[in-house]
Write a protein that holds these residues in place. Sequence first.
Motif, short mmCIF file in Angstrom:
data_model
loop_
_atom_site.label_atom_id
_atom_site.label_comp_id
_atom_site.label_asym_id
_atom_site.label_seq_id
_atom_site.Cartn_x
_atom_site.Cartn_y
_atom_site.Cartn_z
N ASN A 42 58.95 -47.39 11.32
CA ASN A 42 60.29 -46.83 11.27
C ASN A 42 60.24 -45.67 10.28
OD1 ASN A 42 61.05 -48.64 13.23
ND2 ASN A 42 61.95 -50.09 11.80
N GLU A 43 61.02 -45.67 9.25
CA GLU A 43 60.91 -44.57 8.28
C GLU A 43 60.30 -45.06 6.97
OE1 GLU A 43 64.37 -42.14 7.96
OE2 GLU A 43 64.10 -41.45 10.01
N ASP A 44 59.68 -46.22 7.00
CA ASP A 44 59.04 -46.79 5.81
C ASP A 44 57.53 -46.66 5.91
OD1 ASP A 44 61.61 -47.58 5.05
OD2 ASP A 44 61.38 -49.56 5.96
N LEU A 45 56.88 -47.03 4.83
CA LEU A 45 55.42 -46.99 4.77
C LEU A 45 54.93 -48.41 4.51
CD1 LEU A 45 53.76 -44.39 4.96
CD2 LEU A 45 53.56 -44.43 2.49
N ILE A 46 54.01 -48.88 5.34
CA ILE A 46 53.31 -50.14 5.07
C ILE A 46 51.96 -49.72 4.51
CG2 ILE A 46 52.29 -52.23 6.05
CD1 ILE A 46 54.49 -52.09 8.24
N LEU A 47 51.60 -50.25 3.35
CA LEU A 47 50.36 -49.81 2.72
C LEU A 47 49.53 -50.98 2.22
CD1 LEU A 47 50.66 -49.87 -0.69
CD2 LEU A 47 52.31 -48.11 -0.11
N VAL A 48 48.25 -50.73 2.05
CA VAL A 48 47.33 -51.69 1.44
C VAL A 48 46.69 -50.98 0.25
CG1 VAL A 48 45.45 -51.09 3.05
CG2 VAL A 48 45.36 -53.26 1.81
N TYR A 49 46.62 -51.69 -0.89
CA TYR A 49 46.01 -51.07 -2.07
C TYR A 49 44.78 -51.86 -2.50
CZ TYR A 49 48.79 -54.60 -4.59
OH TYR A 49 49.35 -55.78 -5.03
N ARG A 73 55.50 -53.23 2.20
CA ARG A 73 56.32 -52.21 2.88
C ARG A 73 57.24 -51.59 1.85
NH1 ARG A 73 60.46 -53.50 7.89
NH2 ARG A 73 61.54 -51.49 7.87
N VAL A 74 57.24 -50.25 1.82
CA VAL A 74 58.02 -49.50 0.84
C VAL A 74 58.92 -48.52 1.59
CG1 VAL A 74 57.86 -47.86 -1.08
CG2 VAL A 74 56.15 -49.66 -0.85
N SER A 75 60.18 -48.40 1.16
CA SER A 75 61.10 -47.44 1.79
C SER A 75 60.87 -46.05 1.21
CB SER A 75 62.55 -47.87 1.55
OG SER A 75 62.90 -47.62 0.20
N SER A 76 61.48 -45.03 1.82
CA SER A 76 61.32 -43.66 1.35
C SER A 76 61.96 -43.44 -0.02
CB SER A 76 61.89 -42.67 2.36
OG SER A 76 63.26 -42.92 2.55
N SER A 77 62.78 -44.41 -0.48
CA SER A 77 63.34 -44.32 -1.83
C SER A 77 62.48 -45.06 -2.85
CB SER A 77 64.76 -44.88 -1.85
OG SER A 77 64.73 -46.27 -1.57
N GLY A 78 61.40 -45.72 -2.37
CA GLY A 78 60.50 -46.44 -3.26
C GLY A 78 60.83 -47.91 -3.41
N LYS A 79 61.80 -48.40 -2.66
CA LYS A 79 62.17 -49.82 -2.73
C LYS A 79 61.10 -50.66 -2.01
CE LYS A 79 65.90 -52.98 -1.43
NZ LYS A 79 65.41 -53.68 -0.24
N GLU A 80 60.65 -51.72 -2.68
CA GLU A 80 59.70 -52.65 -2.06
C GLU A 80 60.49 -53.57 -1.14
OE1 GLU A 80 57.20 -55.88 -4.15
OE2 GLU A 80 56.34 -53.95 -4.76
N ILE A 81 60.22 -53.52 0.15
CA ILE A 81 60.98 -54.30 1.13
C ILE A 81 60.37 -55.69 1.28
CG2 ILE A 81 61.69 -54.40 3.55
CD1 ILE A 81 61.72 -51.27 3.40
N TRP A 82 59.05 -55.77 1.34
CA TRP A 82 58.36 -57.07 1.36
C TRP A 82 56.92 -56.90 0.90
CZ3 TRP A 82 54.18 -56.36 4.30
CH2 TRP A 82 54.25 -55.64 5.50
N LYS A 83 56.33 -58.03 0.48
CA LYS A 83 54.88 -58.14 0.28
C LYS A 83 54.39 -59.14 1.31
CE LYS A 83 54.55 -57.32 -4.67
NZ LYS A 83 54.21 -57.90 -5.96
N PHE A 115 50.43 -59.71 11.23
CA PHE A 115 51.64 -59.86 10.41
C PHE A 115 52.82 -59.18 11.08
CE2 PHE A 115 49.73 -55.92 8.83
CZ PHE A 115 50.81 -55.07 8.64
N ASP A 116 54.01 -59.66 10.73
CA ASP A 116 55.26 -59.13 11.26
C ASP A 116 55.68 -57.94 10.39
OD1 ASP A 116 57.89 -58.57 11.94
OD2 ASP A 116 58.54 -60.65 11.93
N PRO A 117 55.76 -56.72 10.96
CA PRO A 117 56.11 -55.55 10.15
C PRO A 117 57.55 -55.59 9.63
CG PRO A 117 56.04 -54.96 12.46
CD PRO A 117 55.54 -56.37 12.36
N GLU A 118 58.39 -56.44 10.21
CA GLU A 118 59.78 -56.57 9.74
C GLU A 118 59.87 -57.41 8.48
OE1 GLU A 118 62.87 -55.35 10.69
OE2 GLU A 118 61.64 -53.97 11.87
N THR A 119 59.06 -58.47 8.38
CA THR A 119 59.20 -59.44 7.29
C THR A 119 57.99 -59.54 6.37
OG1 THR A 119 58.26 -61.25 8.58
CG2 THR A 119 60.66 -60.88 8.78
N GLY A 120 56.82 -59.11 6.85
CA GLY A 120 55.60 -59.26 6.07
C GLY A 120 54.95 -60.63 6.20
#
Length: 132
Positions: A42-49, A73-83, A115-120
């Motif tokens: 969507n407009e978020d970023l799912i990342l692995v570090y 998953r991180v939103s464009s404002s930097g909010k962590e949506i899920w791990k 994994f579910d991209p909506e919930t993690g």
Amino acid sequence: SARNQRPLIGDAMYQIDDYQVLFDSVIIYEAPGRVLDYILYNEDLILVYDVKDVFDNYEKAIGLEIRNHNVLRVSSSGKEIWKISDCEKAYGFWAIYIKNKKFYAAGFDDRKHIFDPETGKTLGWGYPSENN
């Protein structure tokens, strides 16, 4: 360090600079390890570090938490949506990818975890040689 600039959303742009995630040239998130890979969702970023230095930099309990949940998953404002969750036996992850419209995280347990991209939440796993 060299910036990895990849336009992802219309005129807006995510950039990755080692540990930092930038959106429109503003630092919005700092990961505990170097960002290895990311997927636009969507407009978020799912990342692995990267978690290889995590036990040098953090006490054990925090280190385990950071290692085991290093897809987020991180939103464009930097909010962590899920791990990523329900995945302690993976001992952390080193890659993420999409195959056949399913989202996968490659674990240090030599398994690929769907994994579910909506919930993690992890939904199941297989071995890389399996076609699923």
